[in-house]
Write an enzyme that holds these catalytic residues in place. Structure first.
Site, PDB file in Angstrom:
ATOM      1  CG  PHE A 120      11.736 -10.322  -1.587  1.00 48.18           C
ATOM      2  CD1 PHE A 120      12.575 -10.441  -0.500  1.00 48.18           C
ATOM      3  CD2 PHE A 120      10.797  -9.291  -1.595  1.00 48.18           C
ATOM      4  CE1 PHE A 120      12.499  -9.560   0.564  1.00 48.18           C
ATOM      5  CE2 PHE A 120      10.708  -8.402  -0.537  1.00 48.18           C
ATOM      6  CZ  PHE A 120      11.560  -8.541   0.546  1.00 48.18           C
ATOM      7  CD  GLN A 233       4.178  -2.995  -5.058  1.00 51.21           C
ATOM      8  OE1 GLN A 233       5.217  -2.651  -4.511  1.00 51.21           O
ATOM      9  NE2 GLN A 233       4.148  -3.914  -6.012  1.00 51.21           N
ATOM     10  CG  HIS A 235       3.833  -4.294   1.093  1.00 48.63           C
ATOM     11  ND1 HIS A 235       3.616  -5.311   1.988  1.00 48.63           N
ATOM     12  CD2 HIS A 235       5.127  -4.405   0.704  1.00 48.63           C
ATOM     13  CE1 HIS A 235       4.735  -6.007   2.129  1.00 48.63           C
ATOM     14  NE2 HIS A 235       5.669  -5.481   1.364  1.00 48.63           N
ATOM     15  CG  LEU A 245       6.882  -2.648   4.816  1.00 48.28           C
ATOM     16  CD1 LEU A 245       5.786  -3.029   3.824  1.00 48.28           C
ATOM     17  CD2 LEU A 245       8.106  -2.147   4.084  1.00 48.28           C
ATOM     18  CD  GLU A 248       7.173  -9.562  -1.401  1.00 48.28           C
ATOM     19  OE1 GLU A 248       6.434  -8.578  -1.598  1.00 48.28           O
ATOM     20  OE2 GLU A 248       7.795 -10.139  -2.293  1.00 48.28           O
ATOM     21  NE  ARG A 279       6.030  -6.263  -2.462  1.00 46.89           N
ATOM     22  CZ  ARG A 279       6.988  -5.389  -2.196  1.00 46.89           C
ATOM     23  NH1 ARG A 279       6.942  -4.166  -2.696  1.00 46.89           N
ATOM     24  NH2 ARG A 279       8.003  -5.730  -1.421  1.00 46.89           N
ATOM     25  CG  HIS A 345       4.863  -0.530  -0.343  1.00 44.46           C
ATOM     26  ND1 HIS A 345       5.475  -0.254   0.856  1.00 44.46           N
ATOM     27  CD2 HIS A 345       5.765  -1.238  -1.071  1.00 44.46           C
ATOM     28  CE1 HIS A 345       6.701  -0.774   0.852  1.00 44.46           C
ATOM     29  NE2 HIS A 345       6.896  -1.360  -0.306  1.00 44.46           N
ATOM     30  CD  GLU A 376       7.933   5.505  -4.307  1.00 43.59           C
ATOM     31  OE1 GLU A 376       8.739   5.356  -3.360  1.00 43.59           O
ATOM     32  OE2 GLU A 376       6.707   5.376  -4.173  1.00 43.59           O
ATOM     33  NE  ARG A 387       8.543  -1.108  -5.844  1.00 42.57           N
ATOM     34  CZ  ARG A 387       8.913  -1.696  -4.701  1.00 42.57           C
ATOM     35  NH1 ARG A 387       9.845  -2.631  -4.694  1.00 42.57           N
ATOM     36  NH2 ARG A 387       8.343  -1.337  -3.563  1.00 42.57           N
ATOM     37  CB  SER A 392      11.780  -0.021  -5.173  1.00 44.12           C
ATOM     38  OG  SER A 392      11.876  -0.549  -3.881  1.00 44.12           O
TER      39      SER A 392
END
Lengths: 568, 242
Positions: A120, A233, A235, A245, A248, A279, A345, A376, A387, A392
């Site tokens: 990742f 953030q 994404h 989404l 990733e 990211r 995101h 969150e 992040r 998360s």
């Protein structure tokens, strides 16, 4: 009006809230979750890619350790990660995921039946456990099952209205039962806010309709600070147009990002980590490409190319995103690249808490006795200014557990708070006057205005001028909301228009904090990039932003240093 | 070019005397946008621009959370995964939307799902008979063992299947396909220890696994493409060989 009494009340039933409830049941019998949606509709169920832990289960990742995970997370966070919190996160990760394995999460496996791990962004070793690309669904459903097993009281479709506090103690919360429209009081010995994210305030967003930061707004209204809200953030791979989404994990499994020339442009931005750079870097590179006319056909999206991946990888490891590409972009990812653009995101900031999730009264020093936050909605600063993917879900379950324990212990010591009839009557009046709104501004239109403002003026690239403009526009929308709102639905039964109005009011509250924090931070760091201040300024700005609402309704900013130490 | 799409939407407001009725709405959509338009997009637009009292549930908007199952042109579907063009409405015909059948209606398209989730709780949707917290050895599960439950783990509890089941319409105590699929997922998880308590609940002529008459409505209704009947048949084998 109805009143309920519980030892511990948790607001929000996503991964953090559900995990907190499970942990709390070891210490107290009477735990309740209240959630504005059925808990299984919480945004956690849509988390796709995975959850990080340094198990080192694969050949490529066998040298992994919590220290490497720690260093990757600190590096990704661009100077704002609090080291003590990050140590707790990364050291505890293996235990946290093994618990999930015991609870039945359908994690994908290696050939010999171990928990498989894949790469990742920002993680140097393959560290992400995953359940195909439905990891959040698998985790939330297993945690939900544990809640059923342990007899946690779940109040679905109750909307949080306010905290009831006296001095530095929380007495309970008020909510309204969406189904009946009735105001309900919940008195408690301790309360956890696990109300989730806030990126619905943006036009292009990967978050669901419920991610409206209700807990953040209620914190601000009660004089509780929010921390680091300017760090939103984006994404890299939202589906073009809708922002849905595309995990990733698609790049983790080998996907490329291409510009209009068919070039893997990341080689010019971060040749070592390429598409799996943190990211914030990927998003800025994408926005640069788009701005210099290298978006696809000169437009504002790029291509995520998975056509070189095997059918097996696509349909066994990435089935959800393959289906999403088909359903919402009419693209078969085995044949055609997926059109993608940056999408709001995740909020790195939130309600500032101690390592046990106790909400802070101020920048340093004093904390609430029995008010907690997790997930969150909370800001532990484990993610700093940016992040890493898969951290998360880890934060939600690991700190969910810690906070659940701490809150339950506080409940065991504490007295049950008082919920007065006056408190409920006051909220009922508030709902009544909102229902009577008879101007001409429709909730949906006002929400769209806010979302457009946030996406266009407070997005990937920001400037002082744009942020000033955003602040003014938010004020205008607030005024319109206060003076000229219109609701068609005057009934009490399942009034979703009323719910949307309350959510919009909440978003307007914290949106100002995002813009304010971003305006004052005259540097670029992590997800916050100022075109007028493009350099990172560690001398001045290696600090966390605290924003509190003052008596006159103005936001007051203060700062605290990052906690670094010897760990790692 | 704009195209006019006609909707007939089942309205019901318990606070009014009007009772359940259909209301027509029309939406002008550009040819270009029409291909992307989902039923949920249309409902949201109608609510936000025409009638704020039009009521339905929705959350994630992309087929993952299970909030927006409803009866659309005589089939249970997720509004967010149903494209208006695929409904092949032409001039003179409607996109007809009603709440999920077989569930009590609260308002408009919102149904009362309490019993549905109560059935889900009855089948013990968790690893049973094991200390899930203190024993932190990494329990292995072979890819084959995972495969056995994989399809059943995809259920999102949207209710489309159970709502389509004639047996459930006749007997609301029947667990229904969703809860049975979920029961299989937990019963047959290699990490599950205690099988008997769950089988005791499932082994019931009327309300349990034997209530399934293989009508197959549920298979057609599932937005995740889960072969519910095949899984229920597997579950019957598990129960009878227990």
């Amino acid at each position: 009006m109805k009143k309920h009494e519980h030892d511990l009340v948790i607001v929000g039933g996503g991964a953090a809230g559900l995990r907190a409830a499970v942990a709390a049941r070891e210490f107290v019998d009477d735990v309740a979750i209240i959630s504005k949606v059925n808990v299984l509709r919480s945004h956690s169920v849509t988390a796709q890619g995975g959850i990080a832990a340094s198990l080192g289960n694969t050949e490529a990742g066998k040298d992994d350790s919590w220290r490497v995970h720690f260093k990757d997370t600190v590096r990704g966070g661009d100077g704002l990660v609090d080291h003590d919190a990050c140590e707790v996160l990364t050291r505890g990760a293996p235990e946290a995921v093994l618990e999930l394995n015991n609870m039945g999460v359908p994690f994908s496996r290696t050939k010999d039946g171990r928990l498989d791990q894949r790469p990742f962004g920002g993680h140097r070793l393959p560290r992400s456990l995953y359940a195909a690309d439905r990891t959040g669904h698998g985790i939330a459903y297993a945690l939900y099952g544990e809640n059923v097993r342990l007899g946690v009281n779940i109040y679905d479709e109750y909307f949080l209205l306010d905290l009831l506090t006296s001095e530095e103690t929380v007495e309970g919360v008020t909510a309204y039962d969406i189904r009946s429209g009735e105001v309900v009081g919940f008195s408690a010995k301790s309360v956890i806010l696990a109300t989730g994210g806030c990126t619905q305030a943006f036009e292009y967003t990967s978050s669901g309709a419920a991610s409206t930061g209700d807990g953040l707004a209620i914190a601000l209204r009660n004089g509780i600070p929010v921390e680091d809200m300017e760090f939103i953030q984006f994404h890299p791979t939202g589906l073009a147009g809708s922002g849905i989404l595309i995990s990733e994990a698609a790049r983790g499994e080998g996907g490329y990002l291409l510009n209009d020339d068919g070039e893997r442009f990341m080689k010019r931005y971060n040749p070592d980590m390429m598409e799996l750079s943190p990211r914030d870097q990927v998003v800025r590179a994408m926005q640069h490409e788009i701005n210099r006319g290298k978006g696809i056909d000169g437009g504002n999206h790029l291509h995520l190319d998975l056509t070189h991946l095997s059918q097996r990888t696509l349909w066994e490891k990435l089935p959800t995103i393959s289906q999403i590409a088909k359903d919402y972009a009419n693209v078969d990812p085995s044949e055609t690249p997926i059109p993608v653009q940056p999408t709001a995101h995740y909020c790195m900031g939130g309600i500032p808490v101690t390592l046990d999730g106790r909400v802070k009264l101020h920048e340093e020093g004093k904390n609430w006795d029995n008010l907690f936050a997790a997930g969150e909605a909370a800001c532990l600063s484990v993610h700093g200014a940016n992040r890493l993917g898969t951290n998360s879900l880890l934060e939600a379950v690991l700190f969910g557990k810690r906070v659940g324990k701490a809150a339950a212990k506080a409940a065991r010591r504490g007295e049950r708070g008082q919920v007065g009839g006056d408190d409920l009557a006051e909220k009922d009046d508030m709902l009544g006057s909102l229902l009577a709104s008879d101007g001409s501004g429709r909730v949906g239109a006002l929400r769209c205005q806010l979302q457009e403002t946030m996406s266009s003026r407070c997005g990937v690239f920001r400037s002082g001028e744009e942020l000033e403009q955003a602040a003014a526009e938010i004020q205008d929308i607030k005024r319109e909301f206060e003076e000229n709102l219109h609701l068609d639905d005057k009934g009490r039964t399942f009034n979703t228009e009323l719910r949307s109005a309350l959510e919009l009011k909440n978003m307007l509250e914290f949106a100002s904090a995002i813009v304010n924090g971003g305006y004052e931070r005259t540097e670029s760091r992590g997800s916050h990039y100022r075109l007028d201040f493009p350099e990172k300024d560690d001398g001045e700005w290696a600090v966390h932003t605290f924003i509190k609402k003052g008596q006159g309704g103005n936001y007051r900013l203060s700062y605290r240093p990052v906690r670094t130490g010897e760990s790692g | 070019m704009m195209k006019k799409i006609a909707f007939r939407i089942n309205r019901y407001d318990p606070e009014s005397n009007e009772g359940s009725h259909f209301e027509k709405f029309y939406l002008d959509v550009s040819e270009q946008k029409l291909g992307e338009l989902t039923v949920l997009d249309a409902l949201r637009e109608l609510k936000e621009e025409r009638d704020g009292s039009l009521t339905f549930r929705h959350t994630c908007g992309h087929g993952s959370c299970g909030s927006c199952a409803m009866l659309i042109n005589e089939k249970n579907r997720l509004a967010c995964k149903t494209h208006v063009v695929d409904l092949e409405v032409d001039e003179g015909s409607f996109v007809e939307i009603s709440p999920l059948p077989g569930f009590p209606v609260i308002k408009d398209l919102v149904v009362d799902d309490e019993r549905f989730f109560d059935h889900d709780s009855q089948i013990m949707p968790f690893i049973s008979g094991k200390n899930t917290v203190d024993d932190l050895e990494e329990e292995r599960q072979t890819p084959g063992e995972l495969d056995r439950i994989m399809e059943a783990t995809e259920c999102i509890n949207c209710g489309a299947c159970t709502s389509s089941c004639p047996t459930y319409w006749d007997n609301e105590d029947y667990l229904g396909p969703a809860a049975l699929v979920r029961a299989f997922r937990w019963l047959e998880d290699s990490r599950n220890v205690d099988r008997n308590s769950r089988i005791g609940i499932l082994d019931d002529e009327k309300d349990g696994v034997w209530g399934c008459n293989k009508v197959f409505n549920c298979v057609e209704a599932c937005p995740k493409g889960i072969d519910t009947v095949a899984i229920i048949e597997e579950l019957k084998r598990s129960v009878i060989t227990a």
